[in-house]
Design an enzyme around this catalytic site. Structure first.
Site, PDB file in Angstrom:
ATOM      1  N   GLU A   5      -5.690  -0.055  15.841  1.00  0.00           N
ATOM      2  CA  GLU A   5      -6.349  -1.022  14.957  1.00  0.00           C
ATOM      3  C   GLU A   5      -5.414  -2.150  14.537  1.00  0.00           C
ATOM      4  O   GLU A   5      -4.274  -1.908  14.119  1.00  0.00           O
ATOM      5  CB  GLU A   5      -6.873  -0.316  13.706  1.00  0.00           C
ATOM      6  CG  GLU A   5      -7.555  -1.244  12.715  1.00  0.00           C
ATOM      7  CD  GLU A   5      -7.635  -0.675  11.318  1.00  0.00           C
ATOM      8  OE1 GLU A   5      -7.672  -1.481  10.367  1.00  0.00           O
ATOM      9  OE2 GLU A   5      -7.650   0.565  11.164  1.00  0.00           O
ATOM     10  N   SER A  10      -9.895  -5.040  10.707  1.00  0.00           N
ATOM     11  CA  SER A  10     -11.207  -4.502  10.343  1.00  0.00           C
ATOM     12  C   SER A  10     -12.032  -5.643   9.776  1.00  0.00           C
ATOM     13  O   SER A  10     -11.580  -6.334   8.854  1.00  0.00           O
ATOM     14  CB  SER A  10     -11.086  -3.387   9.300  1.00  0.00           C
ATOM     15  OG  SER A  10     -10.785  -2.156   9.906  1.00  0.00           O
ATOM     16  N   ARG A  33       2.736   1.386  10.124  1.00  0.00           N
ATOM     17  CA  ARG A  33       2.162   1.743   8.817  1.00  0.00           C
ATOM     18  C   ARG A  33       3.253   1.623   7.750  1.00  0.00           C
ATOM     19  O   ARG A  33       3.981   2.555   7.472  1.00  0.00           O
ATOM     20  CB  ARG A  33       1.593   3.170   8.871  1.00  0.00           C
ATOM     21  CG  ARG A  33       0.567   3.445   7.767  1.00  0.00           C
ATOM     22  CD  ARG A  33      -0.138   4.775   7.955  1.00  0.00           C
ATOM     23  NE  ARG A  33      -1.063   4.779   9.047  1.00  0.00           N
ATOM     24  CZ  ARG A  33      -2.298   4.280   9.019  1.00  0.00           C
ATOM     25  NH1 ARG A  33      -2.724   3.697   7.922  1.00  0.00           N
ATOM     26  NH2 ARG A  33      -3.080   4.343  10.068  1.00  0.00           N
ATOM     27  N   ARG A  40       1.516  -5.719  12.980  1.00  0.00           N
ATOM     28  CA  ARG A  40       0.985  -5.074  14.178  1.00  0.00           C
ATOM     29  C   ARG A  40       0.859  -6.071  15.335  1.00  0.00           C
ATOM     30  O   ARG A  40       0.971  -5.690  16.502  1.00  0.00           O
ATOM     31  CB  ARG A  40      -0.350  -4.412  13.866  1.00  0.00           C
ATOM     32  CG  ARG A  40      -0.200  -3.238  12.915  1.00  0.00           C
ATOM     33  CD  ARG A  40      -1.450  -2.394  12.803  1.00  0.00           C
ATOM     34  NE  ARG A  40      -1.239  -1.286  11.874  1.00  0.00           N
ATOM     35  CZ  ARG A  40      -2.028  -0.235  11.752  1.00  0.00           C
ATOM     36  NH1 ARG A  40      -3.138  -0.166  12.502  1.00  0.00           N
ATOM     37  NH2 ARG A  40      -1.772   0.728  10.904  1.00  0.00           N
ATOM     38  N   ARG A  90       0.836  -1.202   0.000  1.00  0.00           N
ATOM     39  CA  ARG A  90       0.000   0.000   0.000  1.00  0.00           C
ATOM     40  C   ARG A  90       0.867   1.246   0.000  1.00  0.00           C
ATOM     41  O   ARG A  90       1.892   1.306   0.672  1.00  0.00           O
ATOM     42  CB  ARG A  90      -0.917   0.020   1.232  1.00  0.00           C
ATOM     43  CG  ARG A  90      -1.848  -1.182   1.305  1.00  0.00           C
ATOM     44  CD  ARG A  90      -2.789  -1.104   2.477  1.00  0.00           C
ATOM     45  NE  ARG A  90      -3.562  -2.328   2.619  1.00  0.00           N
ATOM     46  CZ  ARG A  90      -4.436  -2.564   3.590  1.00  0.00           C
ATOM     47  NH1 ARG A  90      -4.642  -1.628   4.511  1.00  0.00           N
ATOM     48  NH2 ARG A  90      -5.089  -3.702   3.643  1.00  0.00           N
TER      49      ARG A  90
END
Length: 428
Positions: free
Chosen positions: A348, A351, A276, A390, A261
């Protein structure tokens, strides 16, 4: 993609629901396209009726000895006009298609209203954050001190927001992947698949990543492929343009892939270390089910992702995203947030979303109900089970000791050769 028939019949409601997301819906532009489309349809049908009527008259008049040259010439012109109108209609239909491809999904009525992530609603918590009797370090400092995480060499090899794991750090990453896949396949009933790590544009359109979010993707130069932003894309598209049988549903798949990403616009604390990255590993859960079962499947999918954190002993909470924080394709989403001691907050880690028939319409994925001939669009769901990087971060920070070592959860030790702790490695 929204059902165009539903949009036509509920234009004001669609505009209001999209507004709840904080997004705009140009009802006027849609209505103008619809008006053009209706006029083209009406005129085309009028001319077809005329052509049919005259075409039936011509043989009769010919038989009666009348001159029909003018009528034949007229019908030739009518045929050309009909052809032009049909081309115009196809162009308007494409404009409507393009318009709807950029319209987000409608939020489910159960989604809490809100204007930002601050309005997300906590649903539950699990575990109690640990109290430390020594200064807490973040995963970057811990990884560097243990010599198991090298961000500087990764930046030299590639650039910022990439990582090199070393020794026990690399083994821990691999252990997490294997542990997550084992739990989801052996205990939670998912079928493991290993998809391609590159996809074509049609696949990204199917899941809602294109055309709106091309800037978030990495495209392969001189090839019609993109690196996958998540396994959701290739796995959801397994059944693109297919009609499944009802007896096959629900289908529950789990896949490991690296994810790529651009993370355009990311800034602040969340860009430090592994939080990230441009490249990271993830285990993804994907479901295909009947529409009436999708909300129950969302609850079970979320619970399946939570299982991993519970087994690892990592405190977390589940929040229901408000209307303004929903992803483009989602009708309802739960975020699972893990506790990070260095930040003293939940971050987070997964999701879990129900897309209802939004992706199925874009990707033309349907099923044939038992005993009925007409296929229906099924519902798709997906969730991280979990983001590996994460999880690595959370294990390091929550498991740290005063001497800088890391205590590993018992369930991971078989995947780590029986090791109970991670200690500093020799430098090289």
């Amino acid at each position: 993609m929204l059902d165009i028939k539903y949009v036509r019949e509920n234009l004001a409601l669609v505009q209001e629901k999209i507004g709840r997301r904080g997004s705009g819906f140009d009802a006027g532009a849609f209505a103008e396209l619809e008006n053009r489309r209706r006029k083209l349809i009406v005129r085309t049908e009028e001319l077809r009726a005329l052509r049919n009527r005259v075409s039936q008259e011509i043989p009769r008049r010919k038989k009666a000895g009348e001159d029909v040259a003018a009528q034949i010439a007229e019908m030739k012109d009518v045929g050309e006009t009909i052809k032009d109108l049909e081309e115009g209609l196809a162009a308007v239909d494409q404009e409507l298609q393009d318009f709807l491809l950029n319209v987000p999904n409608l939020p489910d009525d159960a989604v809490p209203p809100g204007h930002s992530e601050e309005d997300n609603v906590e649903v539950r918590r699990w575990g109690t954050p640990r109290n430390f009797d020594f200064p807490v370090k973040d995963h970057v400092d811990l990884g560097a001190a243990l010599n198991i995480l090298d961000l500087d060499r990764a930046a030299k090899v590639t650039g910022a927001r990439f990582a090199i794991y070393r020794g026990a750090g690399a083994r821990l990453e691999r252990a997490l992947i294997n542990f997550m896949l084992e739990v989801q396949t052996r205990e939670n009933g998912y079928l493991e698949v290993l998809p391609p790590f590159m996809v074509n544009a049609d696949s990204l359109v199917g899941t809602g990543n294109l055309p709106k979010f091309e800037d978030d993707l990495f495209r392969i130069q001189n090839w019609p492929f993109y690196l996958v932003p998540t396994a959701e894309v290739p796995v959801t598209n397994f059944y693109r343009d297919e009609i499944l049988e009802e007896a096959e549903l629900p289908i529950r798949l789990v896949a490991f892939t690296p994810c790529f990403r651009s993370e355009a616009g990311s800034y602040g604390k969340l860009t430090r270390g592994l939080i990230r990255q441009h490249q990271f590993n993830k285990v993804e859960l994907v479901k295909f089910c009947r529409p009436e079962e999708s909300m129950a499947e969302l609850e079970s999918l979320t619970a399946d992702a939570e299982t991993i954190l519970q087994r690892l002993g990592l405190p977390y909470r589940v929040v229901s995203l408000c209307t303004a924080d929903l992803g483009f394709s989602s009708a309802k989403t739960y975020d699972i947030e893990v506790w990070l001691p260095s930040q003293q907050r939940y971050v987070e880690i997964s999701s879990c979303s129900n897309f209802k028939d939004f992706q199925a319409r874009r990707a033309a994925i349907r099923y044939r109900p038992a005993g009925q001939g007409k296929p229906r669009y099924l519902h798709t769901l997906n969730g991280s089970g979990l983001a590996i990087g994460r999880t690595w971060v959370a294990l390091m920070e929550n498991g740290q000791n005063a001497d800088g070592s890391i205590t590993l959860p018992e369930v991971l030790r078989p995947f780590m050769g029986g090791d109970v702790h991670i200690f500093a490695q020799a430098t090289s």
